[in-house]
Design a protein around this motif. Structure first.
Motif, PDB file in Angstrom:
ATOM      1  N   ALA A  18       3.939  -4.993  -2.445  1.00 12.89           N
ATOM      2  CA  ALA A  18       3.990  -5.624  -3.766  1.00 12.89           C
ATOM      3  C   ALA A  18       4.453  -7.077  -3.676  1.00 12.89           C
ATOM      4  N   LEU A  19       5.310  -7.376  -2.692  1.00 15.59           N
ATOM      5  CA  LEU A  19       5.794  -8.744  -2.493  1.00 15.59           C
ATOM      6  C   LEU A  19       4.802  -9.597  -1.706  1.00 15.59           C
ATOM      7  N   GLY A  20       3.802  -8.955  -1.129  1.00 18.51           N
ATOM      8  CA  GLY A  20       2.834  -9.691  -0.325  1.00 18.51           C
ATOM      9  C   GLY A  20       3.315  -9.960   1.089  1.00 18.51           C
ATOM     10  N   ILE A  21       4.309  -9.186   1.552  1.00 16.09           N
ATOM     11  CA  ILE A  21       4.842  -9.334   2.906  1.00 16.09           C
ATOM     12  C   ILE A  21       4.016  -8.465   3.855  1.00 16.09           C
ATOM     13  N   PRO A  22       3.640  -8.965   5.033  1.00 18.02           N
ATOM     14  CA  PRO A  22       2.912  -8.126   5.989  1.00 18.02           C
ATOM     15  C   PRO A  22       3.696  -6.850   6.285  1.00 18.02           C
ATOM     16  N   VAL A  23       3.056  -5.700   6.132  1.00 17.79           N
ATOM     17  CA  VAL A  23       3.768  -4.435   6.308  1.00 17.79           C
ATOM     18  C   VAL A  23       2.913  -3.448   7.092  1.00 17.79           C
ATOM     19  N   TYR A  24       3.587  -2.770   8.017  1.00 16.76           N
ATOM     20  CA  TYR A  24       2.931  -1.825   8.912  1.00 16.76           C
ATOM     21  C   TYR A  24       3.598  -0.461   8.778  1.00 16.76           C
ATOM     22  N   SER A  25       2.800   0.584   8.701  1.00 16.41           N
ATOM     23  CA  SER A  25       3.341   1.932   8.550  1.00 16.41           C
ATOM     24  C   SER A  25       3.184   2.720   9.845  1.00 16.41           C
ATOM     25  N   ILE A  26       4.289   3.343  10.290  1.00 18.27           N
ATOM     26  CA  ILE A  26       4.240   4.221  11.458  1.00 18.27           C
ATOM     27  C   ILE A  26       4.341   5.679  11.016  1.00 18.27           C
ATOM     28  N   PHE A  27       4.086   5.918   9.742  1.00 16.63           N
ATOM     29  CA  PHE A  27       4.095   7.283   9.208  1.00 16.63           C
ATOM     30  C   PHE A  27       2.873   8.028   9.737  1.00 16.63           C
ATOM     31  N   ARG A  28       3.090   9.216  10.314  1.00 12.78           N
ATOM     32  CA  ARG A  28       1.990   9.965  10.903  1.00 12.78           C
ATOM     33  C   ARG A  28       1.801  11.339  10.269  1.00 12.78           C
ATOM     34  N   VAL A  64      -1.122   6.856  -2.540  1.00 14.94           N
ATOM     35  CA  VAL A  64      -0.690   5.457  -2.666  1.00 14.94           C
ATOM     36  C   VAL A  64      -0.903   4.700  -1.355  1.00 14.94           C
ATOM     37  N   ASP A  65      -0.527   5.320  -0.233  1.00 13.33           N
ATOM     38  CA  ASP A  65      -0.719   4.664   1.062  1.00 13.33           C
ATOM     39  C   ASP A  65      -2.205   4.435   1.342  1.00 13.33           C
ATOM     40  N   LYS A  66      -3.030   5.405   0.988  1.00 16.61           N
ATOM     41  CA  LYS A  66      -4.478   5.238   1.166  1.00 16.61           C
ATOM     42  C   LYS A  66      -4.979   4.064   0.332  1.00 16.61           C
ATOM     43  N   TYR A  67      -4.500   4.000  -0.891  1.00 15.76           N
ATOM     44  CA  TYR A  67      -4.879   2.925  -1.813  1.00 15.76           C
ATOM     45  C   TYR A  67      -4.516   1.560  -1.224  1.00 15.76           C
ATOM     46  N   LEU A  68      -3.287   1.439  -0.710  1.00 16.56           N
ATOM     47  CA  LEU A  68      -2.825   0.167  -0.149  1.00 16.56           C
ATOM     48  C   LEU A  68      -3.574  -0.185   1.136  1.00 16.56           C
ATOM     49  N   ALA A  69      -3.803   0.819   1.977  1.00 21.75           N
ATOM     50  CA  ALA A  69      -4.503   0.580   3.239  1.00 21.75           C
ATOM     51  C   ALA A  69      -5.944   0.134   2.996  1.00 21.75           C
ATOM     52  N   GLU A  70      -6.600   0.758   2.036  1.00 21.81           N
ATOM     53  CA  GLU A  70      -7.989   0.405   1.727  1.00 21.81           C
ATOM     54  C   GLU A  70      -8.112  -1.027   1.226  1.00 21.81           C
ATOM     55  N   ARG A  71      -7.045  -1.532   0.610  1.00 18.35           N
ATOM     56  CA  ARG A  71      -7.064  -2.890   0.066  1.00 18.35           C
ATOM     57  C   ARG A  71      -6.417  -3.908   0.999  1.00 18.35           C
ATOM     58  N   GLY A  72      -6.077  -3.484   2.198  1.00 15.54           N
ATOM     59  CA  GLY A  72      -5.500  -4.398   3.176  1.00 15.54           C
ATOM     60  C   GLY A  72      -4.068  -4.788   2.902  1.00 15.54           C
ATOM     61  N   ARG A  73      -3.400  -4.064   2.010  1.00 13.58           N
ATOM     62  CA  ARG A  73      -2.012  -4.380   1.680  1.00 13.58           C
ATOM     63  C   ARG A  73      -1.033  -3.621   2.575  1.00 13.58           C
ATOM     64  N   LEU A  74      -1.540  -2.691   3.368  1.00 15.60           N
ATOM     65  CA  LEU A  74      -0.726  -1.897   4.285  1.00 15.60           C
ATOM     66  C   LEU A  74      -1.568  -1.606   5.521  1.00 15.60           C
ATOM     67  N   ILE A  75      -0.994  -1.863   6.700  1.00 17.03           N
ATOM     68  CA  ILE A  75      -1.720  -1.612   7.947  1.00 17.03           C
ATOM     69  C   ILE A  75      -1.123  -0.383   8.625  1.00 17.03           C
ATOM     70  N   MET A  76      -1.969   0.574   8.922  1.00 26.42           N
ATOM     71  CA  MET A  76      -1.517   1.814   9.541  1.00 26.42           C
ATOM     72  C   MET A  76      -1.463   1.659  11.061  1.00 26.42           C
ATOM     73  N   ILE A  77      -0.315   2.017  11.638  1.00 25.80           N
ATOM     74  CA  ILE A  77      -0.146   2.043  13.095  1.00 25.80           C
ATOM     75  C   ILE A  77      -0.239   3.508  13.513  1.00 25.80           C
ATOM     76  N   GLU A  78      -1.303   3.844  14.204  1.00 21.13           N
ATOM     77  CA  GLU A  78      -1.580   5.252  14.490  1.00 21.13           C
ATOM     78  C   GLU A  78      -1.404   5.638  15.954  1.00 21.13           C
ATOM     79  N   THR A  79      -1.435   4.663  16.850  1.00 18.82           N
ATOM     80  CA  THR A  79      -1.310   4.953  18.278  1.00 18.82           C
ATOM     81  C   THR A  79      -0.343   3.978  18.939  1.00 18.82           C
ATOM     82  N   GLN A  80       0.062   4.309  20.162  1.00 18.33           N
ATOM     83  CA  GLN A  80       0.934   3.424  20.933  1.00 18.33           C
ATOM     84  C   GLN A  80       0.261   2.066  21.139  1.00 18.33           C
TER      85      GLN A  80
END
Length: 232
Positions: A157-167, A173-189
């Motif tokens: 919401a603040l426009g700060i680069p944010v990465y999620s390590i939630f697996r 909500v996370d899907k919504y943010l990821a689809e819009r490039g507002r949240l980047i998913m970290i899925e692997t090492q």
């Protein structure tokens, strides 16, 4: 669990526009743009005192990190592995300071001190000894890495680069943010090194986040209900 008395109107983020929910309200369900954090974040005002409070150096790349919720029923151990990898990569990167906010004192805080004692002693890792304003800390960070939850959404919401390590199973909500490039998913090492960009962010103390479109939409919906009731 919905109340026994049927409320006049339901209000929810646009991603929860479910007809089944609407049936539980006399006037149905009204939705607003974005997520709930978009309602209150625009009123945020930065406070630079946190820089001195945490002894931060303006030249450093400041990364705020929230570990996974390891005690939650939805926890996936892969999140812990990603968290450890994040600390190792950032710890060996010059000019990076990590502010880690453990979810509990006994397990996560002790684990961090035991696993990375030198970085904790040197101040490479900072664990605040008192409660800090979450929004203010996020704004003074160059990026945020979190195991999920409010911190991810507030950073977005603040426009700060944010990465999620939630697996775990990804929520709407996370899907919504990821689809819009507002949240980047970290899925692997490998994602830890290939996707996370350690870059200084240009901060503007006088930054204006603008009016909250979501809040205006909510107030309009409430106003219509009040007006109709006064007329009837």
């Amino acid at each position: 669990m919905l109340p026994i008395v049927k409320p006049a109107l339901g209000i929810a983020p646009e991603i929860i526009n479910d007809p089944r929910i609407a049936e539980h309200f006399k006037r149905g369900l009204r939705v607003y743009s974005g997520i709930k954090e978009d309602v209150y974040v625009p009123s945020f005002m930065p406070d630079s005192s946190i820089v001195q409070q945490l002894n931060l150096d303006e030249r450093d790349i400041v990364v705020t990190i929230r570990p996974p919720a390891s005690e939650a029923h939805y926890h996936n151990p892969d999140s812990d592995k990603l968290f450890a990898r994040v600390i190792e990569v950032l710890g060996h990167t010059l000019g990076v300071r990590m502010i880690i906010l453990p979810r509990n004192e006994k397990t996560q805080k002790d684990y961090i001190h035991r696993t990375w004692p030198r970085w904790c002693k040197e101040g490479k890792i900072i664990i605040p000894d008192r409660v800090v304003d979450g929004l203010n800390l996020i704004w003074h960070s160059d990026l945020v890495i979190s195991g999920g939850g409010t911190m991810n959404r507030e950073a977005a919401a603040l426009g700060i680069p944010v990465y999620s390590i939630f697996r775990g199973t990804l929520g709407a909500v996370d899907k919504y943010l990821a689809e819009r490039g507002r949240l980047i998913m970290i899925e692997t090492q490998e994602d830890v090194e290939s996707k996370i960009r350690l870059v200084k962010r240009r901060k503007k103390p006088e930054e204006n986040f603008g009016d909250s479109v979501a809040l205006k939409q909510i107030m309009t919906a409430i106003g219509e209900v009040i007006e109709d009731r006064s007329v009837s």
